[in-house]
Design an enzyme around this catalytic site. Structure first.
Site: not given
Length: 256
Positions: A64, A107, A130
């Site tokens: 992301a 993502g 993440e």
């Protein structure tokens, strides 16, 4: 007009090219909106039978856009609800193939997992980094990976945030086809053309039943399968397929 993707068709294959090479196709909210809107457009286009999402030789999508999220708060995220658009991908009825070269992280990995099939290069890398940013997957990553690998292996990969080699993803059934990097797009197109020859209504009914099987009880899944089996007999393609079989000729499916 799209800012972050290029969309085009090749015969009856709809292709979405992720187009932020300067950031390895990192996904911001506008880019995800464009991807989903284009998938929905292809889904409504009767000339398109199969869809492909691809990046470039360096990356499918390397996560992301952190710059976009760094100042987010729980309230701002709740108000924007950035993951609602992802749920619309599950409503797409036609087959979606992800073509993965390079990195599919965060993502980007979630986007690939939202597709029905994944064709990957042998040197591709998947993963959820993440945790190293103090957060966790939010667009379905924990759920998709657990259903694919089981809770213990999913926890290991998501907790450590280390990349998963494509070979491991293939062994766990996350990746469908594993080929040399220079052949990955060719293999994906070959698969897409094979699917495009199949009866579109059957593909749609099969997709619904298979995806539902992940969450439904065995009996409820069998009931849905049975219903969809009966619905297929309302199509002209069923009549064409069976008539072609009896006449010993290739069928021509029109999606009707």
């Amino acid at each position: 007009m799209s800012n972050y993707i290029r969309a085009f068709s090749q015969d009856d294959i709809g292709i979405i090219q992720l187009d932020r090479p300067e950031v390895l196709n990192a996904l911001n909210r506008e880019m995800v909106d464009e991807i989903v809107a284009q998938l929905e457009s292809f889904d409504q286009n009767n000339a398109i039978r199969v869809m492909i999402i691809k990046g470039n030789e360096k990356a499918f999508a390397a996560g992301a856009d952190i710059e976009e999220m760094v100042h987010s708060t729980p309230l701002s995220l709740e108000m924007v609800n950035p993951f609602a658009v992802w749920d619309r991908i599950s409503l797409i009825k036609k087959p979606i193939i992800a073509v993965v070269n390079g990195f599919a992280l965060g993502g980007g990995f979630e986007l690939a997992l939202h597709c029905d099939l994944i064709v990957a290069a042998e040197d591709a890398k998947f993963g959820f980094p993440e945790v190293k940013l103090g957060v966790m997957p939010g667009a379905g990553g924990t759920q998709f990976l657990t259903k694919a690998m089981g809770p213990r292996k999913a926890l290991e990969f998501i907790w450590l945030g280390e990349p998963m080699p494509a070979k491991i993803a293939y062994q766990f059934g996350i990746v469908n086809r594993l080929v040399a990097s220079e052949l990955v797009e060719e293999e994906a197109m070959r698969l897409a053309y094979q699917l495009a020859l199949q009866p579109p209504i059957s593909l749609r009914l099969i997709k619904e039943a298979v995806h539902a099987a992940v969450d439904l009880s065995l009996q409820d899944g069998k009931n849905l399968e049975r219903k969809n089996f009966y619905i297929a007999f309302a199509s002209e393609d069923q009549k064409e397929g069976m008539q072609a079989f009896t006449e010993k000729r290739p069928p021509t499916f029109r999606g009707m």
